[in-house]
Design a protein around this motif. Structure first.
Motif, PDB file in Angstrom:
ATOM      1  N   CYS A  71     -10.992  -3.964   1.755  1.00  0.00           N
ATOM      2  CA  CYS A  71      -9.611  -3.456   1.673  1.00  0.00           C
ATOM      3  C   CYS A  71      -9.095  -3.506   0.235  1.00  0.00           C
ATOM      4  CB  CYS A  71      -8.694  -4.261   2.583  1.00  0.00           C
ATOM      5  SG  CYS A  71      -8.962  -3.972   4.340  1.00  0.00           S
ATOM      6  N   ILE A  72      -9.416  -4.586  -0.477  1.00  0.00           N
ATOM      7  CA  ILE A  72      -9.007  -4.691  -1.877  1.00  0.00           C
ATOM      8  C   ILE A  72      -9.662  -3.577  -2.698  1.00  0.00           C
ATOM      9  CG2 ILE A  72      -9.189  -6.101  -3.971  1.00  0.00           C
ATOM     10  CD1 ILE A  72      -8.960  -8.579  -2.162  1.00  0.00           C
ATOM     11  N   ALA A  73     -10.954  -3.330  -2.447  1.00  0.00           N
ATOM     12  CA  ALA A  73     -11.675  -2.286  -3.175  1.00  0.00           C
ATOM     13  C   ALA A  73     -11.105  -0.905  -2.879  1.00  0.00           C
ATOM     14  CB  ALA A  73     -13.158  -2.336  -2.809  1.00  0.00           C
ATOM     15  N   VAL A  74     -10.879  -0.617  -1.602  1.00  0.00           N
ATOM     16  CA  VAL A  74     -10.369   0.702  -1.213  1.00  0.00           C
ATOM     17  C   VAL A  74      -8.946   0.900  -1.719  1.00  0.00           C
ATOM     18  CG1 VAL A  74      -9.733   2.158   0.752  1.00  0.00           C
ATOM     19  CG2 VAL A  74     -11.879   0.879   0.789  1.00  0.00           C
ATOM     20  N   GLY A  75      -8.129  -0.153  -1.637  1.00  0.00           N
ATOM     21  CA  GLY A  75      -6.763  -0.050  -2.141  1.00  0.00           C
ATOM     22  C   GLY A  75      -6.734   0.209  -3.638  1.00  0.00           C
ATOM     23  N   SER A  76      -7.610  -0.475  -4.369  1.00  0.00           N
ATOM     24  CA  SER A  76      -7.707  -0.253  -5.816  1.00  0.00           C
ATOM     25  C   SER A  76      -8.131   1.176  -6.120  1.00  0.00           C
ATOM     26  CB  SER A  76      -8.713  -1.239  -6.416  1.00  0.00           C
ATOM     27  OG  SER A  76      -9.047  -0.882  -7.743  1.00  0.00           O
ATOM     28  N   GLY A  77      -9.155   1.645  -5.411  1.00  0.00           N
ATOM     29  CA  GLY A  77      -9.617   3.013  -5.629  1.00  0.00           C
ATOM     30  C   GLY A  77      -8.569   4.042  -5.269  1.00  0.00           C
ATOM     31  N   ALA A  78      -7.818   3.777  -4.205  1.00  0.00           N
ATOM     32  CA  ALA A  78      -6.759   4.703  -3.789  1.00  0.00           C
ATOM     33  C   ALA A  78      -5.689   4.834  -4.864  1.00  0.00           C
ATOM     34  CB  ALA A  78      -6.127   4.206  -2.490  1.00  0.00           C
ATOM     35  N   ALA A  79      -5.295   3.692  -5.439  1.00  0.00           N
ATOM     36  CA  ALA A  79      -4.303   3.719  -6.519  1.00  0.00           C
ATOM     37  C   ALA A  79      -4.846   4.474  -7.722  1.00  0.00           C
ATOM     38  CB  ALA A  79      -3.930   2.287  -6.914  1.00  0.00           C
ATOM     39  N   GLY A  80      -6.139   4.295  -8.011  1.00  0.00           N
ATOM     40  CA  GLY A  80      -6.760   5.022  -9.116  1.00  0.00           C
ATOM     41  C   GLY A  80      -6.758   6.520  -8.886  1.00  0.00           C
ATOM     42  N   GLY A 116      -6.111   9.829  -2.064  1.00  0.00           N
ATOM     43  CA  GLY A 116      -5.548   8.553  -2.487  1.00  0.00           C
ATOM     44  C   GLY A 116      -4.538   7.995  -1.492  1.00  0.00           C
ATOM     45  N   VAL A 117      -3.677   8.845  -0.972  1.00  0.00           N
ATOM     46  CA  VAL A 117      -2.640   8.399  -0.026  1.00  0.00           C
ATOM     47  C   VAL A 117      -3.268   7.902   1.272  1.00  0.00           C
ATOM     48  CG1 VAL A 117      -0.708   9.159   1.404  1.00  0.00           C
ATOM     49  CG2 VAL A 117      -0.830   9.846  -0.997  1.00  0.00           C
ATOM     50  N   VAL A 118      -4.236   8.655   1.788  1.00  0.00           N
ATOM     51  CA  VAL A 118      -4.903   8.257   3.038  1.00  0.00           C
ATOM     52  C   VAL A 118      -5.611   6.916   2.861  1.00  0.00           C
ATOM     53  CG1 VAL A 118      -6.782   8.818   4.625  1.00  0.00           C
ATOM     54  CG2 VAL A 118      -5.168  10.592   3.948  1.00  0.00           C
ATOM     55  N   LEU A 119      -6.322   6.743   1.770  1.00  0.00           N
ATOM     56  CA  LEU A 119      -7.021   5.483   1.521  1.00  0.00           C
ATOM     57  C   LEU A 119      -6.037   4.325   1.341  1.00  0.00           C
ATOM     58  CD1 LEU A 119      -9.996   6.386  -0.850  1.00  0.00           C
ATOM     59  CD2 LEU A 119     -10.016   6.048   1.625  1.00  0.00           C
ATOM     60  N   SER A 120      -4.888   4.597   0.721  1.00  0.00           N
ATOM     61  CA  SER A 120      -3.878   3.554   0.535  1.00  0.00           C
ATOM     62  C   SER A 120      -3.396   3.025   1.882  1.00  0.00           C
ATOM     63  CB  SER A 120      -2.680   4.095  -0.254  1.00  0.00           C
ATOM     64  OG  SER A 120      -3.047   4.457  -1.564  1.00  0.00           O
ATOM     65  N   PHE A 121      -2.989   3.941   2.761  1.00  0.00           N
ATOM     66  CA  PHE A 121      -2.502   3.530   4.077  1.00  0.00           C
ATOM     67  C   PHE A 121      -3.606   2.850   4.885  1.00  0.00           C
ATOM     68  CE2 PHE A 121       0.975   6.572   3.283  1.00  0.00           C
ATOM     69  CZ  PHE A 121       2.051   5.813   3.730  1.00  0.00           C
ATOM     70  N   ALA A 122      -4.823   3.381   4.804  1.00  0.00           N
ATOM     71  CA  ALA A 122      -5.931   2.826   5.579  1.00  0.00           C
ATOM     72  C   ALA A 122      -6.250   1.398   5.141  1.00  0.00           C
ATOM     73  CB  ALA A 122      -7.171   3.704   5.431  1.00  0.00           C
ATOM     74  N   SER A 123      -6.258   1.155   3.831  1.00  0.00           N
ATOM     75  CA  SER A 123      -6.596  -0.179   3.326  1.00  0.00           C
ATOM     76  C   SER A 123      -5.544  -1.206   3.719  1.00  0.00           C
ATOM     77  CB  SER A 123      -6.769  -0.150   1.811  1.00  0.00           C
ATOM     78  OG  SER A 123      -5.563   0.203   1.153  1.00  0.00           O
TER      79      SER A 123
END
Length: 318
Positions: A71-80, A116-123
């Protein structure tokens, strides 16, 4: 703000249209989606988040620990990814970033934003349902801070952008700690402070040898606005502030004296690098010392957190 920056702002919509047109000729590949996640940045984020999780007191099932790190990895990537969507205009101007998927015309900007938005919510959702709400709240805060406070506000408005904005990258150890304990105490705040204070000398070292690039893009990085000498003094100041913060884990009891010794050695080398940058005439040396300091700063943080994990009484082998 420079005339270049004003021109960039005025043509932003035209640039976006052009990206869409070019993206039709160069459909995005898997590697382009991976590039959107900023994997090199993500590696440090994941490592520091894992360190926070490993040194936190308490037990956590290995599967849930893996989910928290994911989740930390996906959230970081989503923000990027959202950062690349918003910064596509200045990325097109800068040599360091013009080959990113959006400015290179390999991806539709709206596609990158949706990703990015989808990954943010998912994480954040997965962290909440699988781990705990405290870790999820911190992860959401880190994403929102990076996107709205740093990317959309600070980066283009103040030379202190990386100082305040650096807080976004300092969240991972707190998130990892909260994943285990369900709360935040002084220990993860120290780890947050460590990354927060490390970020300015790390990023300003890069900004020194990329100064012309930032000036061309109209980004008010400290070397562009205040000049080299002021930047070097600030780098030295922040490097010195790292000494007590880096030593704090030993005195708070979640790291041993091996960690303290290694942290002292690393800080002395980091300080020596800052002094070398102070004495360097960048125009003559092509910022050789600044490049060395930037490279060492990444090694510094990796080694510090690695030794912290190995010398902590809370880890499995502690």
């Amino acid at each position: 703000m420079s005339d270049t920056a004003l021109d960039i702002t005025e043509t932003k919509e035209n640039d976006a249209t052009d990206y869409v047109a070019r993206a039709g000729h160069y459909p995005a590949e898997v590697k382009d989606y991976v590039a959107l996640l900023k994997p090199r940045v993500m590696s440090l984020v994941v490592f520091s988040g894992m360190a926070g999780l490993l040194v936190a007191p308490g037990e956590m099932h290995p599967l849930l620990a893996a989910v928290a790190i994911l989740c930390i990895a996906v959230g970081s990537g989503a923000a990027g990814a959202i950062n690349m969507w918003y910064d596509r205009d200045i990325d097109l101007v800068m040599a360091r970033t013009k080959e990113r998927p959006i400015p290179a015309g390999k991806m539709n900007p709206d596609e990158a934003l949706s990703f990015g938005v989808v990954l943010s919510f998912a994480s954040v959702f997965l962290m909440a349902v699988a781990v705990n709400y405290a870790a999820a709240a911190l992860l959401a805060g880190a994403i929102l801070f990076y996107v709205f406070i740093y990317t959309m506000w600070l980066k283009r408005s103040t030379p202190q952008n990386i100082v305040i904005g650096g807080a976004a990258g300092a969240f991972p150890p707190m998130i990892g700690w909260a994943a285990v304990t369900g709360d935040v105490s002084w220990e993860p705040i120290v780890l947050f402070s460590l990354i927060f204070l490390w970020t300015p000398p790390h990023f300003w070292a890069l900004a020194l040898f990329r100064c012309k690039d930032y000036a061309k893009a109209g980004v008010p990085m400290l070397p562009v606005v205040s000049g080299e000498e002021a930047t070097k003094k600030q780098m030295l100041f922040y490097t010195l502030t790292l000494f007590p913060i880096a030593a704090a884990p030993t005195f708070l009891g979640f790291a041993g004296w091996i960690y303290f010794t290694v942290s002292l050695a690393l800080n002395l080398v980091f300080l020596a690098a800052a002094v070398a940058v102070m004495r360097e005439d960048g125009e003559k040396t092509e910022y050789k010392q600044a490049k060395r300091m930037f490279g060492f700063s990444i090694l510094y943080l990796f080694m510090l957190f690695a030794v912290l994990v190995m010398d902590s009484p809370n880890t499995l082998w502690g």
